[in-house]
Design a protein around this motif. Sequence first.
Motif, mmCIF file in Angstrom:
data_model
loop_
_atom_site.group_PDB
_atom_site.id
_atom_site.type_symbol
_atom_site.label_atom_id
_atom_site.label_comp_id
_atom_site.label_asym_id
_atom_site.label_seq_id
_atom_site.Cartn_x
_atom_site.Cartn_y
_atom_site.Cartn_z
ATOM 1 N N MET A 1 -7.525 7.803 -1.262
ATOM 2 C CA MET A 1 -6.554 8.685 -1.849
ATOM 3 C C MET A 1 -7.219 10.002 -2.229
ATOM 4 N N CYS A 2 -7.904 10.047 -3.329
ATOM 5 C CA CYS A 2 -8.600 11.265 -3.725
ATOM 6 C C CYS A 2 -10.085 11.063 -3.517
ATOM 7 N N CYS A 3 -10.446 10.665 -2.360
ATOM 8 C CA CYS A 3 -11.852 10.453 -2.041
ATOM 9 C C CYS A 3 -12.066 10.772 -0.573
ATOM 10 N N VAL A 4 -13.327 10.827 -0.175
ATOM 11 C CA VAL A 4 -13.674 11.113 1.206
ATOM 12 C C VAL A 4 -14.194 9.833 1.831
ATOM 13 N N SER A 5 -13.826 9.593 3.048
ATOM 14 C CA SER A 5 -14.271 8.373 3.720
ATOM 15 C C SER A 5 -15.773 8.410 3.957
ATOM 16 N N ASN A 6 -16.339 7.250 4.253
ATOM 17 C CA ASN A 6 -17.776 7.136 4.490
ATOM 18 C C ASN A 6 -18.230 8.023 5.637
ATOM 19 N N LYS A 7 -17.380 8.227 6.613
ATOM 20 C CA LYS A 7 -17.737 9.026 7.784
ATOM 21 C C LYS A 7 -17.412 10.495 7.579
ATOM 22 N N GLY A 8 -16.796 10.844 6.428
ATOM 23 C CA GLY A 8 -16.450 12.230 6.160
ATOM 24 C C GLY A 8 -15.204 12.680 6.891
ATOM 25 N N VAL A 9 -14.456 11.756 7.461
ATOM 26 C CA VAL A 9 -13.252 12.093 8.209
ATOM 27 C C VAL A 9 -12.055 11.610 7.420
ATOM 28 N N ILE A 10 -11.085 12.468 7.238
ATOM 29 C CA ILE A 10 -9.871 12.065 6.539
ATOM 30 C C ILE A 10 -8.963 11.367 7.540
ATOM 31 N N ALA A 11 -8.444 10.235 7.120
ATOM 32 C CA ALA A 11 -7.631 9.406 8.012
ATOM 33 C C ALA A 11 -6.319 10.095 8.366
ATOM 34 N N LYS A 12 -5.816 9.774 9.534
ATOM 35 C CA LYS A 12 -4.569 10.353 10.006
ATOM 36 C C LYS A 12 -3.417 9.418 9.723
ATOM 37 N N LYS A 13 -2.234 9.984 9.608
ATOM 38 C CA LYS A 13 -1.035 9.207 9.324
ATOM 39 C C LYS A 13 -0.753 8.189 10.419
ATOM 40 N N GLU A 14 -1.057 8.515 11.673
ATOM 41 C CA GLU A 14 -0.816 7.580 12.768
ATOM 42 C C GLU A 14 -1.639 6.304 12.579
ATOM 43 N N ASP A 15 -2.871 6.442 12.101
ATOM 44 C CA ASP A 15 -3.720 5.277 11.847
ATOM 45 C C ASP A 15 -3.090 4.380 10.791
ATOM 46 N N GLU A 58 -4.639 11.219 -12.670
ATOM 47 C CA GLU A 58 -5.556 10.176 -13.132
ATOM 48 C C GLU A 58 -5.070 8.800 -12.684
ATOM 49 N N ASN A 59 -3.756 8.615 -12.733
ATOM 50 C CA ASN A 59 -3.179 7.347 -12.297
ATOM 51 C C ASN A 59 -3.390 7.126 -10.796
ATOM 52 N N VAL A 60 -3.294 8.185 -10.006
ATOM 53 C CA VAL A 60 -3.544 8.077 -8.559
ATOM 54 C C VAL A 60 -4.967 7.587 -8.322
ATOM 55 N N GLN A 61 -5.913 8.119 -9.085
ATOM 56 C CA GLN A 61 -7.308 7.685 -8.957
ATOM 57 C C GLN A 61 -7.443 6.198 -9.294
ATOM 58 N N GLU A 62 -6.806 5.788 -10.387
ATOM 59 C CA GLU A 62 -6.889 4.388 -10.812
ATOM 60 C C GLU A 62 -6.241 3.463 -9.782
ATOM 61 N N VAL A 63 -5.121 3.897 -9.223
ATOM 62 C CA VAL A 63 -4.441 3.101 -8.196
ATOM 63 C C VAL A 63 -5.341 2.951 -6.966
ATOM 64 N N ALA A 64 -5.978 4.032 -6.554
ATOM 65 C CA ALA A 64 -6.872 3.966 -5.402
ATOM 66 C C ALA A 64 -8.007 2.982 -5.658
ATOM 67 N N TYR A 65 -8.565 3.035 -6.859
ATOM 68 C CA TYR A 65 -9.655 2.123 -7.206
ATOM 69 C C TYR A 65 -9.180 0.668 -7.194
ATOM 70 N N ARG A 66 -8.053 0.408 -7.868
ATOM 71 C CA ARG A 66 -7.555 -0.968 -7.940
ATOM 72 C C ARG A 66 -7.119 -1.490 -6.571
ATOM 73 N N ALA A 67 -6.514 -0.633 -5.785
ATOM 74 C CA ALA A 67 -6.090 -1.058 -4.447
ATOM 75 C C ALA A 67 -7.314 -1.387 -3.589
ATOM 76 N N TRP A 68 -8.329 -0.542 -3.667
ATOM 77 C CA TRP A 68 -9.533 -0.797 -2.875
ATOM 78 C C TRP A 68 -10.209 -2.084 -3.328
ATOM 79 N N ARG A 69 -10.289 -2.261 -4.643
ATOM 80 C CA ARG A 69 -10.927 -3.453 -5.186
ATOM 81 C C ARG A 69 -10.162 -4.725 -4.801
#
Length: 181
Positions: A1-15, A58-69
């Motif tokens: 969400m508000c982070c960068v992927s490990n490869k530095g590429v932002i994912a596309k909507k089609e993916d 801030e909530n978006v960040q928390e959601v991203a963390y909880r979803a990833w976890r």
Amino acid sequence: MCCVSNKGVIAKKEDADVFRKSGAALSDAAFEAALFAEEDYVYRISFIYLKEEAAALENVQEVAYRAWRGRKSLRDASYFKTWLTRITMNCAFQQHRASFQPLAIEPSQTTSFEERLVDRLYLDDLLDVLEPTERSIVYFRYEEDLSLQEIAQTFNVPLSTIKSTLYRALEKVRRQKGMSL
């Protein structure tokens, strides 16, 4: 969400669309793509509940963390948005409870007919009389155009409960505001 992927590429909507339609086991890259694709949706839901930009972000960040976890707990990718919505709502409720401060109610300075008419047009004013659960059901039904069945799946309750809660919420708004919807 508000982070960068490990490869530095932002994912596309089609993916993300491929991910949600697959229903199979989830790869980290596909999960990340879906998370990025739903960032705006998570922000909108957060803002509805928290009513402040900083708190919603801030909530978006928390959601991203909880979803990833908790990504391994999602068994079927077709329920990703429902699952993410539930996480968003729970995070917003928790953040709202943590920051609750009673408000001092001041008399309204609105006196002209035009100002009162404009106030009636805002959905937020109408929804203030509702409980958070009622507010979310009305929002999902009329703002997000979700079917009652989709809302029932999101809340994990029977369809009849959603119907009766929606009816009671609309009646409450009508009584409180003296309006016909």
